[in-house]
Design a protein around this motif. Structure first.
Motif, PDB file in Angstrom:
ATOM      1  N   PRO A 309       0.848  -1.206   0.000  1.00  0.00           N
ATOM      2  CA  PRO A 309       0.000   0.000   0.000  1.00  0.00           C
ATOM      3  C   PRO A 309       0.876   1.246   0.000  1.00  0.00           C
ATOM      4  O   PRO A 309       1.910   1.284   0.665  1.00  0.00           O
ATOM      5  CB  PRO A 309      -0.784  -0.119   1.312  1.00  0.00           C
ATOM      6  N   SER A 310       0.468   2.262  -0.772  1.00  0.00           N
ATOM      7  CA  SER A 310       1.238   3.508  -0.835  1.00  0.00           C
ATOM      8  C   SER A 310       0.319   4.633  -1.287  1.00  0.00           C
ATOM      9  O   SER A 310      -0.891   4.446  -1.373  1.00  0.00           O
ATOM     10  CB  SER A 310       2.411   3.360  -1.804  1.00  0.00           C
ATOM     11  N   ASN A 311       0.894   5.774  -1.582  1.00  0.00           N
ATOM     12  CA  ASN A 311       0.096   6.928  -2.017  1.00  0.00           C
ATOM     13  C   ASN A 311       0.130   7.149  -3.520  1.00  0.00           C
ATOM     14  O   ASN A 311      -0.336   8.184  -4.000  1.00  0.00           O
ATOM     15  CB  ASN A 311       0.583   8.202  -1.305  1.00  0.00           C
ATOM     16  N   THR A 312       0.698   6.217  -4.265  1.00  0.00           N
ATOM     17  CA  THR A 312       0.777   6.400  -5.717  1.00  0.00           C
ATOM     18  C   THR A 312       0.381   5.137  -6.453  1.00  0.00           C
ATOM     19  O   THR A 312       0.585   4.022  -5.972  1.00  0.00           O
ATOM     20  CB  THR A 312       2.202   6.778  -6.155  1.00  0.00           C
ATOM     21  N   TYR A 316      -1.699   2.926  -4.264  1.00  0.00           N
ATOM     22  CA  TYR A 316      -2.815   3.737  -3.773  1.00  0.00           C
ATOM     23  C   TYR A 316      -4.125   2.977  -3.889  1.00  0.00           C
ATOM     24  O   TYR A 316      -4.990   3.069  -3.011  1.00  0.00           O
ATOM     25  CB  TYR A 316      -2.898   5.049  -4.555  1.00  0.00           C
ATOM     26  N   ARG A 319      -4.210   0.555  -1.003  1.00  0.00           N
ATOM     27  CA  ARG A 319      -4.473   1.293   0.246  1.00  0.00           C
ATOM     28  C   ARG A 319      -5.944   1.704   0.318  1.00  0.00           C
ATOM     29  O   ARG A 319      -6.578   1.601   1.372  1.00  0.00           O
ATOM     30  CB  ARG A 319      -3.567   2.515   0.318  1.00  0.00           C
ATOM     31  N   ARG A 320      -6.496   2.137  -0.813  1.00  0.00           N
ATOM     32  CA  ARG A 320      -7.890   2.582  -0.848  1.00  0.00           C
ATOM     33  C   ARG A 320      -8.841   1.417  -0.538  1.00  0.00           C
ATOM     34  O   ARG A 320      -9.808   1.575   0.208  1.00  0.00           O
ATOM     35  CB  ARG A 320      -8.183   3.159  -2.242  1.00  0.00           C
ATOM     36  N   GLY A 412      -8.272  11.409   3.884  1.00  0.00           N
ATOM     37  CA  GLY A 412      -8.834  10.081   3.672  1.00  0.00           C
ATOM     38  C   GLY A 412     -10.049   9.801   4.522  1.00  0.00           C
ATOM     39  O   GLY A 412     -10.406   8.643   4.762  1.00  0.00           O
TER      40      GLY A 412
END
Length: 875
Positions: A309-312, A316, A319-320, A412
């Protein structure tokens, strides 16, 4: 039958029909620029449909892990609301690459369903393509006639382009399809309405279970269709839906695919899943349990295949998905602590036989999910506080939709949770404004990533493209095909395919080669090299004048050699980490560029300085041993494994592989390497840290980069010596300086405390009595710590104080607010709210406790106005 038996019977059936059974490809696609995830059974076979590769068998069958979070019926926010759509699912499939076609595909599908699985023919419906005048594609008479020999005509339905014409994408192979639907409604429901009226109508008990796609056409960039040189069959059967039918239940979640997970969720959360006649509140619980049971599968398999999981990008998405599961548990199951990670053991027990990677990576998956849960639960707590602030600032009962979107987008914080909390307070948010903000953001994102590709212009027929870059950096080449690609991000780019290219394409963590194509005086820079559907693409910003000429392809030798040095060092680093830390260490990601290398690996503790030194020494010893590269190409995968080569989880390997050996280090790798470890010169670790729970990252340099690093260190040391007036012992001089500094700091702190006490007496006479409150707002010449001390000193004078102090050290303004605890309770004053409001005047913000809070800012000129406004809180 159990789900395991159902899966095995499918594979056994098609093996008996001459199909080669192949393993599932990883759910995460690392080297396909057109897809983040395997979203269908055919994704791993794209190159064969496009004619860019030759399959090992013309008949193949498998069960493929798939992940879908967008597109037809697969919006993430809808999963769990119904009982038959999923994020991660299994696709059972059989494939023909230019071998059998419609007749065999349809007959075998019918045989398997009705004779092997014994599904009642009277609950099955089939669809065939009705044709399209717009596409100039006729009604699929052939498929219709084949079905007519197997099933009554009243059970054969005609489908339009949307339902019965399947396409790989905006461009590429496509063709008519024939779906098989099942009606598992009760006899009473069937008597009320014929099943044929409910096909493709999103009825939970009249669902498609199998789609047979007959690939006959290629979709060109202008939208037109052309016949493919060979006809293919691409089928996909939803495993979870098939289990629902064969196990005689009314929901995918009632099968043994999900049953054990649901039971574990019930045990952990002490909530009950209600199968029949659920009340409104029970259905909310049901939805939450379905969401969690579905989502943990998607997240766990993605992590096992190497996607953290990450922000990109893909990280992403994962993670979502996980955060959606967490928030459903938080909101509807009252779970305030991490618990989803506890489901991984059950999942591994369930699916570990068919997909051994989930069992092998179980501990890592659990740790990553637990850390993500804890992190997001903290975010939810912050979001609750921020939402409270928004509520406090709201005039009336409707919160700004833009503010609600900011909470969602920046922190988030889920919109449904926002709505639920507001509803409990008799409030709501402006949904129209929220949706508008969401839409505008999507449009900005879509516009930024928009890409259009022209059709390939083929200059040389046949599959003549080969890679010669292991042996050559310069080679004579011809362009076999090219296309134009326009994107908002990169503008116009031309992609060339060469017949015998020395350029290595990006893959396996290694960046693509750069270089030039030359023809006489004409020079065409190659700015990047990537691989797509088994084609090596060379990126240029202009086309050659004569596309049919013979060119000299020349790889940038300097960049290639530095990349090779870093790639070989990565292999030695992997070996070193397993030797120093233990054999539990596995590679979890890498980046190999000319400038540096990055290596992610599984390990559950910080690597100590002593361990890092051992790792560094290990690699440098191997460099000093001058180990030659032992390279073996095109050896059978299984043979390489049996001979001790290390394969990485989450990577897709072909039948024939390349093994790279330096001493005892043996790995499967397609990348570029040095011929001898001596070429690496030296290896230096520049950083080590955590990426996620159980995943560490090392960044390192080799070769010329180390020389530059050491030169910079030497220069820094020389400058330090100059500043210290060239002492004989630099370390002793620095320690002495630190000791002196510590003593001075203590003296300064003592002086500031004395100054604060002195100011206490001066300021005591400056209080104003306003509405029964002793008020003071003043700028003082103190540090932040001194202002805090002074505020508390003043607080000892009286229990009826409202104090605002401002300081400005090094042009950095700070506001300190102190309110007597008695006033906090009696007059509902809150220092945190006060300081947030006053912080706006100094272009900053902050917070704290109800009786003490601070705010930093950027504008010292705003201090007088902030102090002036403070009085309004007591007026």
């Amino acid at each position: 039958m159990t789900s395991q038996q159902i899966r095995q019977q499918f594979l056994d059936f098609f093996q008996s029909k001459g199909h080669l059974i192949v393993p599932s490809a990883p759910i995460v696609l690392k080297d396909d620029p057109t897809l983040m995830f395997n979203n269908s059974g055919m994704a791993q076979f794209k190159e064969f449909f496009l004619g860019n590769g030759t399959p090992k068998s013309k008949r193949v069958a498998d069960t493929q892990k798939c992940l879908r979070v967008s597109g037809k019926h697969n919006d993430l926010e809808e999963v769990g609301i119904d009982t038959y759509h999923h994020t991660m699912f299994e696709m059972l499939g059989n494939w023909s690459f230019g071998d059998y076609f419609k007749k065999e595909a349809i007959h075998w599908a019918w045989e398997l369903l009705t004779e092997v699985y014994k599904i009642d023919k009277d609950i099955l419906y089939v669809t065939v393509f009705e044709g399209s005048k717009e596409e100039n594609v006729p009604f699929d008479q052939e498929a219709y006639d084949i079905w007519k020999s197997l099933i009554s005509e009243d059970r054969i339905l005609l489908g339009n382009k949307k339902d019965n014409f399947w396409e790989m994408g905006d461009q590429g192979p496509c063709g008519p399809c024939s779906e098989i639907h099942v009606d598992i409604r009760s006899a009473e429901e069937k008597a009320k309405q014929p099943g044929r009226e409910l096909v493709n109508s999103d009825h939970p008990h009249v669902v498609e279970i199998w789609n047979n796609v007959f690939m006959e056409f290629n979709r060109k960039a202008d939208g037109s269709l052309e016949k493919l040189p060979a006809q293919h069959v691409d089928t996909g059967m939803g495993f979870e839906r098939l289990c629902m039918v064969l196990q005689g239940v009314q929901s995918n979640y009632d099968t043994d695919v999900f049953g054990p997970l649901i039971q574990k969720i019930e045990a952990v959360t002490h909530k009950k899943y209600t199968k029949d006649n659920a009340s409104e509140d029970e259905e909310k619980t049901n939805i939450a349990i379905r969401v969690i049971a579905d989502h943990v599968r998607a997240v766990a398999f993605a992590i096992a295949d190497g996607q953290l999981p990450s922000n990109t990008a893909a990280g992403y998405v994962i993670r979502r998905i996980l955060r959606r599961a967490i928030r459903y548990g938080f909101t509807f199951l009252n779970t305030k602590e991490a618990f989803i990670y506890k489901l991984v053991e059950t999942l591994a027990e369930q699916m570990g036989t068919a997909f051994p990677e989930i069992r092998k990576q179980q501990k890592l998956v659990e740790n990553v999910i637990r850390e993500e849960e804890n992190s997001f639960l903290r975010t939810l707590d912050q979001g609750l506080q921020l939402l409270d602030n928004v509520i406090d600032e709201t005039q009336g009962e409707v919160v700004s939709g833009v503010k609600a979107f900011e909470l969602f987008d920046t922190f988030g914080f889920p919109k449904d949770l926002t709505g639920l909390i507001l509803k409990e307070k008799g409030m709501s948010y402006d949904e129209e404004a929220f949706d508008k903000a969401m839409y505008e953001q999507k449009m900005r994102s879509r516009a930024a990533s928009e890409v259009s590709k022209d059709d390939w212009q083929v200059l040389v027929d046949g599959n003549v493209e080969t890679f010669v870059g292991y042996d050559l950096l310069v080679n004579e080449v011809k362009i076999t095909r090219y296309r134009v690609v326009d994107s908002k991000k990169d503008g116009r780019i031309y992609q060339l395919v060469l017949d015998h290219t020395p350029f290595y394409p990006e893959g396996g963590g290694q960046v693509g080669d750069k270089g030039i194509l030359t023809n006489g005086s004409e020079v065409i820079p190659i700015i990047d090299t990537k691989k797509e559907n088994n084609l090596i693409l060379h990126f240029t910003q202009k086309l050659p004048e004569d596309l049919g000429a013979t060119f000299i392809a020349q790889v940038d030798r300097d960049l290639r050699e530095h990349t090779a040095s870093n790639h070989s060092a990565t292999h030695l680093l992997h070996q070193a980490l397993r030797s120093v830390l233990g054999t539990h260490v596995e590679q979890k990601g890498s980046l190999v560029s000319p400038n540096y290398l990055r290596f992610d690996f599984s390990h559950f503790a910080k690597v100590t300085d002593e361990e890092l030194k051992k790792v560094e020494d290990f690699v440098n010893e191997k460099i000093q041993e001058h180990l030659p590269l032992v390279e073996r190409r095109n050896i059978p995968f299984q043979q390489a494994i049996e001979e001790g080569a290390m394969a990485l989880f989450g990577e897709k390997y072909g039948d024939s592989v390349r093994a790279i050996k330096f001493g005892d280090s043996v790995e499967l790798c397609g990348g570029i390497h040095v011929q001898n470890t001596a070429e690496i010169w030296h290896f230096k670790i520049v950083s080590e840290g955590a990426v996620a729970a159980g995943i560490r990252r090392i960044e390192a340099i080799t070769s010329d980069a180390v020389k530059v690093y050491f030169a910079a260190q030497e220069k820094t040391l020389a400058e330090i010596k100059t500043v210290l007036k060239n002492p004989q012992d630099s370390i002793k001089a620095v320690l002495s300086l630190q000791d002196e500094n510590a003593k001075l700091k203590k003296q300064v702190e003592a002086l500031l405390k004395d100054k604060a006490k002195a100011l206490k007496g001066e300021l005591a006479s400056e209080f104003q009595l306003i509405n029964g409150v002793n008020f003071l707002a003043k700028q003082v010449d103190l540090t932040a710590e001194g202002a805090k001390d002074l505020a508390y000193e003043l607080g000892n004078i009286d229990n009826n104080l409202f104090v605002v102090l401002a300081t400005a050290n090094e042009d950095k303004p700070l506001l300190t607010v102190y309110i007597s605890k008695e006033l906090v309770a009696e007059k509902s004053l809150n220092a945190g709210q006060v300081v947030r409001e006053l912080g706006k005047y100094i272009q900053g913000g902050g917070g704290g406790q109800p009786f003490f809070a601070t705010a930093g800012g950027k504008d010292v000129l705003g201090i007088p106005e902030a102090l002036e406004k403070a009085i309004e809180f007591v007026k």
